[in-house]
Design a protein around this motif. Sequence first.
Motif, PDB file in Angstrom:
ATOM      1  N   PHE A  53       0.863  -1.182   0.000  1.00 26.79           N
ATOM      2  CA  PHE A  53       0.000   0.000   0.000  1.00 26.79           C
ATOM      3  C   PHE A  53       0.900   1.234   0.000  1.00 26.79           C
ATOM      4  N   ASN A  54       0.703   2.107  -0.969  1.00 28.01           N
ATOM      5  CA  ASN A  54       1.617   3.196  -1.277  1.00 28.01           C
ATOM      6  C   ASN A  54       1.359   4.422  -0.397  1.00 28.01           C
ATOM      7  N   ARG A  55       2.295   4.722   0.479  1.00 32.12           N
ATOM      8  CA  ARG A  55       2.147   5.864   1.381  1.00 32.12           C
ATOM      9  C   ARG A  55       2.045   7.181   0.612  1.00 32.12           C
ATOM     10  N   ASP A  56       2.795   7.321  -0.480  1.00 31.42           N
ATOM     11  CA  ASP A  56       2.750   8.566  -1.244  1.00 31.42           C
ATOM     12  C   ASP A  56       1.371   8.790  -1.864  1.00 31.42           C
ATOM     13  N   ALA A  57       0.747   7.708  -2.329  1.00 30.97           N
ATOM     14  CA  ALA A  57      -0.609   7.823  -2.874  1.00 30.97           C
ATOM     15  C   ALA A  57      -1.604   8.184  -1.778  1.00 30.97           C
ATOM     16  N   LEU A  58      -1.408   7.623  -0.586  1.00 37.06           N
ATOM     17  CA  LEU A  58      -2.288   7.942   0.538  1.00 37.06           C
ATOM     18  C   LEU A  58      -2.169   9.417   0.901  1.00 37.06           C
ATOM     19  N   ARG A  59      -0.962   9.952   0.864  1.00 39.17           N
ATOM     20  CA  ARG A  59      -0.750  11.374   1.141  1.00 39.17           C
ATOM     21  C   ARG A  59      -1.476  12.238   0.112  1.00 39.17           C
ATOM     22  N   PHE A  60      -1.333  11.879  -1.153  1.00 40.29           N
ATOM     23  CA  PHE A  60      -1.935  12.659  -2.229  1.00 40.29           C
ATOM     24  C   PHE A  60      -3.464  12.634  -2.146  1.00 40.29           C
ATOM     25  N   VAL A  98      -1.993  15.859   6.255  1.00 40.88           N
ATOM     26  CA  VAL A  98      -0.914  15.645   5.299  1.00 40.88           C
ATOM     27  C   VAL A  98       0.339  16.395   5.740  1.00 40.88           C
ATOM     28  N   LEU A  99       0.169  17.621   6.193  1.00 38.36           N
ATOM     29  CA  LEU A  99       1.314  18.437   6.591  1.00 38.36           C
ATOM     30  C   LEU A  99       2.079  17.799   7.747  1.00 38.36           C
ATOM     31  N   SER A 100       1.358  17.191   8.670  1.00 41.87           N
ATOM     32  CA  SER A 100       2.006  16.535   9.813  1.00 41.87           C
ATOM     33  C   SER A 100       2.376  15.094   9.506  1.00 41.87           C
ATOM     34  N   ASP A 101       2.011  14.600   8.301  1.00 45.64           N
ATOM     35  CA  ASP A 101       2.321  13.240   7.845  1.00 45.64           C
ATOM     36  C   ASP A 101       1.715  12.184   8.761  1.00 45.64           C
ATOM     37  N   ARG A 102       0.527  12.476   9.279  1.00 55.04           N
ATOM     38  CA  ARG A 102      -0.193  11.512  10.124  1.00 55.04           C
ATOM     39  C   ARG A 102      -1.105  10.675   9.233  1.00 55.04           C
ATOM     40  N   LEU A 103      -0.522   9.725   8.544  1.00 57.67           N
ATOM     41  CA  LEU A 103      -1.243   8.980   7.521  1.00 57.67           C
ATOM     42  C   LEU A 103      -1.621   7.563   7.950  1.00 57.67           C
ATOM     43  N   GLU A 104      -0.941   7.023   8.951  1.00 52.73           N
ATOM     44  CA  GLU A 104      -1.158   5.637   9.334  1.00 52.73           C
ATOM     45  C   GLU A 104      -2.518   5.442   9.995  1.00 52.73           C
ATOM     46  N   GLY A 105      -3.130   4.288   9.724  1.00 54.57           N
ATOM     47  CA  GLY A 105      -4.301   3.891  10.474  1.00 54.57           C
ATOM     48  C   GLY A 105      -3.896   3.410  11.860  1.00 54.57           C
ATOM     49  N   GLN A 106      -4.873   3.263  12.742  1.00 52.78           N
ATOM     50  CA  GLN A 106      -4.598   2.847  14.118  1.00 52.78           C
ATOM     51  C   GLN A 106      -4.880   1.373  14.351  1.00 52.78           C
ATOM     52  N   GLY A 107      -5.450   0.698  13.337  1.00 55.06           N
ATOM     53  CA  GLY A 107      -5.732  -0.720  13.489  1.00 55.06           C
ATOM     54  C   GLY A 107      -6.856  -1.014  14.456  1.00 55.06           C
ATOM     55  N   ARG A 108      -7.835  -0.124  14.527  1.00 55.31           N
ATOM     56  CA  ARG A 108      -8.925  -0.288  15.470  1.00 55.31           C
ATOM     57  C   ARG A 108     -10.236  -0.582  14.761  1.00 55.31           C
ATOM     58  N   ARG A 109     -11.039  -1.404  15.445  1.00 54.60           N
ATOM     59  CA  ARG A 109     -12.386  -1.743  14.998  1.00 54.60           C
ATOM     60  C   ARG A 109     -12.370  -2.191  13.536  1.00 54.60           C
ATOM     61  N   GLN A 110     -13.281  -1.682  12.728  1.00 51.96           N
ATOM     62  CA  GLN A 110     -13.392  -2.153  11.348  1.00 51.96           C
ATOM     63  C   GLN A 110     -12.718  -1.224  10.350  1.00 51.96           C
ATOM     64  N   PRO A 127      -4.289   1.110   6.369  1.00 55.53           N
ATOM     65  CA  PRO A 127      -3.118   0.359   6.827  1.00 55.53           C
ATOM     66  C   PRO A 127      -2.328   1.087   7.913  1.00 55.53           C
ATOM     67  N   ILE A 128      -1.761   0.310   8.815  1.00 57.65           N
ATOM     68  CA  ILE A 128      -1.022   0.882   9.933  1.00 57.65           C
ATOM     69  C   ILE A 128       0.413   1.232   9.555  1.00 57.65           C
ATOM     70  N   SER A 129       0.925   0.663   8.453  1.00 53.66           N
ATOM     71  CA  SER A 129       2.311   0.918   8.035  1.00 53.66           C
ATOM     72  C   SER A 129       2.405   1.084   6.522  1.00 53.66           C
ATOM     73  N   PRO A 130       1.735   2.101   5.952  1.00 48.09           N
ATOM     74  CA  PRO A 130       1.861   2.302   4.504  1.00 48.09           C
ATOM     75  C   PRO A 130       3.325   2.500   4.121  1.00 48.09           C
ATOM     76  N   VAL A 131       3.691   2.028   2.930  1.00 46.25           N
ATOM     77  CA  VAL A 131       5.095   1.903   2.528  1.00 46.25           C
ATOM     78  C   VAL A 131       5.389   2.817   1.347  1.00 46.25           C
TER      79      VAL A 131
END
Length: 269
Positions: A158-165, A176-188, A192-196
Amino acid sequence: MQRIEELTEVGDRYFDGLADKFSRSLYQAPRGELRLAMLDYLLPQMLDLSQQPVLDVGGGLGQQAAWFAQRGHDVTLTEPSADMLNYAQAWHAESTELPPESITYVQAPLQRLNCELTGPWSLITCHAVLEWLGDPRAAMASLAALLAPGGQLSLMVFNRDALRFSNAMKGNLEKVLSDRLEGQGRRQRLTPISPVTHRQVVQWSADNHLTIEAVAGIRVFQDYLFHPPANEAERETLLTLEKQYCRQDPHWRLGRYLLYTLTKPETSE
């Protein structure tokens, strides 16, 4: 209602309790259909396929294992989630297109496969797995250890750069500015928790003496459309567009997923 597991002790996300949601949201929806169509198009181009045994790591609901089995490969499907593995087994058992006993099922996480299985393997697939692990870099080393000299690893992340865009397009500018893109892995939630990033794949490949032979973007355009295709003709046009640009620079770099073929030298250093 079955309890949905969140993160494991090592920070990985399994999907017990989410098999139906995965099937509904990812594979019975346009984005999942396009992802599978693009894999069907790209894998024969990007891999040297000769009906060799396949290790399918984190095989989920079993779509990729079925694809290889239908083409004459013996497949070992590994998956840490009992729910996902049971779903795959039940679906495969009902299929009339799969050769009998062509798929072996192993419930185990990637980190234990060196102990659980006899290798090495000449062809490994690991699609949409690293982004759900607490330590994707270590997982890459585990995959390299499982791969035979001269073998091929089909890796999709899963592409982190695409998630940012895509977040910027939605107006989530502070996020986006703070680069807080990861999911927390909670509930449904299925962020993704570690986009690459591609840069990370390049570095981790070099760290493990793997060579990137090919790369493509999966869903280069679909996720950025203001208006999704409204009919079959528009869906076919979108698929044609995705096929045309999925391996062209710079377009592949914004695919929601990045698909790689990595090889291990005949003589490991």
